[in-house]
Design a protein around this motif. Structure first.
Motif: not given
Lengths: 324, 324
Positions: B91-94, B96-97, B100-101, B138, B141
């Protein structure tokens, strides 16, 4: 300064543009209803995508200072919260993890008993649980605000007293004005506001006197009366706007995965869906009607500015960071 | 300024105190080896607990400026990274998640083929995958640094070229000096450093010439030679210190959950456990031996300061935030 203390819309570019038209500087957005931690992370991912897609309209909000940045750059700052403690599951360590991801409000319950407290639809209100006391302390430590909008009376009063930092009822109205199960009695509002907390007025029809037919005058007179009783500095707006949501979503809000039966919540078998919004508040472009209504019932400019956003701004500034 | 580019210790108050004794200002800590996202979150929780328990010794590091704060307050800033892309699952969205952590480095592979690239123990190196290209973009980014320490040669060279921001080999040594599978050939080091990237020298015995018996002089002469070849500004230390870990952990590092058989990795059936550290680097109190060794082989004060931490500081400052 215009800040909305709660929305749960079916987000889209259209709504983001309406927020800009309405000069909405910040919104507390529900990012989780009944989702567990892992599902909540997927919701954060979806918002990250929107922040990347619409950088001219919205930005992630983490601190009050982000609202200043949003205003300077003509955007709306999106702050996140949960209507239920389901995202922390049974793990107190997830409080800080979710704060790191951007969560700033968490309701200790939705309508049912949770691991932390009792929801307003339960027959018995046993107050704050053992885990609830621990989690409130942890929320205080990291800067995740306790929201008791859907909690039962005793649990709410207990939470206001146990919490070392102010708490919030982000979206509800006084029970005296409209005796809905979700509206709040005098001793509840007093417990929250007398401990520095905030009370956000909802325009969700089930919380309004005469529901969809509620007049702006009645709504604003109620606000003025509430200001007289508890002090204007503790009051804000929390519209509970659920714009563009299909009726399947109000069923999800009420039923989640906790029952196989239909629970109509504030609705009924005859009217199971989302109620129609009042004519004076259809979407984010209508905050001006509330500000004008407050003026019409005699509130002055400073009072109106405080209620429309100034109070939330101060509350965000004081309560989103680690304990001093 | 003293910064270590990689450690994977069995963390304890003892080690935190040794970091202070050794004046270690910042460490890149491996917080995930083969863990998936949900397990990685639990590891972040454990570190949050340590930050709460030992606020006088350690603090969470997210930005280079946190190193300044750590120095001002006499603490060590802990930055996090993964030795494997397992935390982002598919999951590429992880990306940025996890940024953030607090994640700031992610290896595109450990020793095996991953969803993103090829590890250095595979027979065939097929380079960066389709998902790998997307994930590198990503990572660029959001400011998550590509680390190719355990990756195969072609994959590493490809990554250095595909990435729009500098990448790192946080912990390895030149193959020419010590021909271990994990050490890096000239064209690999050149690809990374010529694109602005960093190369961190490891003191893990399997990466050293003569392993545990490697002399400090040999190690520092190698560093000086590497500086001559690729430029001193691209070099740092990445000890790969695995202090106080039981041998079960080196098995976890090598075997994870990908096989039911034992894989000895850099070890052997005769010596399956962690190797003994060289006499001149037992723990965080011994960085002074490296600095002195660099002086003894003729490096000047500025060069030594750059290698011991200045270069990592600049790299952190340039690469941990969102793309400019």
């Amino acid at each position: 300064m215009l800040i909305d203390g709660l929305q749960y819309a079916n987000w889209s570019e259209k709504i983001f543009r309406q927020m800009r038209e309405g000069n909405v500087d910040a919104v507390h957005v529900t990012i989780s209803y009944h989702e567990n931690f892992r599902e909540t992370v997927l919701n954060f991912e979806r918002w990250n995508r929107w922040f990347e897609q619409y950088p001219d309209l919205i930005m992630k909000g983490q601190w009050a200072s982000d609202i200043d940045l949003a205003r300077e750059t003509g955007r709306t700052a999106i702050f996140f919260g949960f209507q239920n403690p389901s995202p922390i599951e049974d793990d107190i360590g997830l409080v800080e993890i979710l704060h790191s991801l951007g969560a700033r409000f968490m309701q200790l319950t939705y309508n049912n008993q949770s691991l932390l407290a009792t929801g307003c639809y339960e027959a018995e209100d046993s107050g704050i649980t053992r885990m609830g006391r621990q989690v409130i302390r942890e929320m205080n430590r990291v800067g995740l605000v306790v929201d008791m909008s859907h909690s039962a009376d005793r649990s709410t009063i207990d939470a206001a007293e146990i919490s070392q930092r102010p708490i919030a009822i982000t979206h509800a109205n006084p029970f005296d004005w409209s005796p809905a199960l979700r509206n709040k009695k005098d001793d509840v509002i007093r417990a929250v506001t007398s401990n520095g907390g905030m009370f956000g007025f909802s325009v969700y029809p089930h919380h309004l006197k005469d529901k969809t037919d509620c007049t702006i005058t009645s709504f604003c007179e109620m606000i003025a009366r509430t200001a007289d009783l508890y002090g204007v500095s503790h009051l804000g707006i929390g519209t509970d706007l659920c714009q563009d949501q299909p009726d399947s979503i109000v069923e999800w809000m009420r039923v989640g995965r906790w029952t196989k039966e239909i629970d109509y919540g504030e609705g009924s078998a005859a009217a199971p869906g989302f109620p129609d919004m009042p004519s004076w508040f259809r979407d984010n472009r209508d905050f001006g009607n509330i500000a004008k209504g407050l003026s019409d019932v005699g509130m002055n400019t400073d009072e109106i500015a405080a209620i429309m956003g100034g109070n939330w701004y101060r509350f965000f500034a004081d309560n989103f960071g680690p304990e001093a």
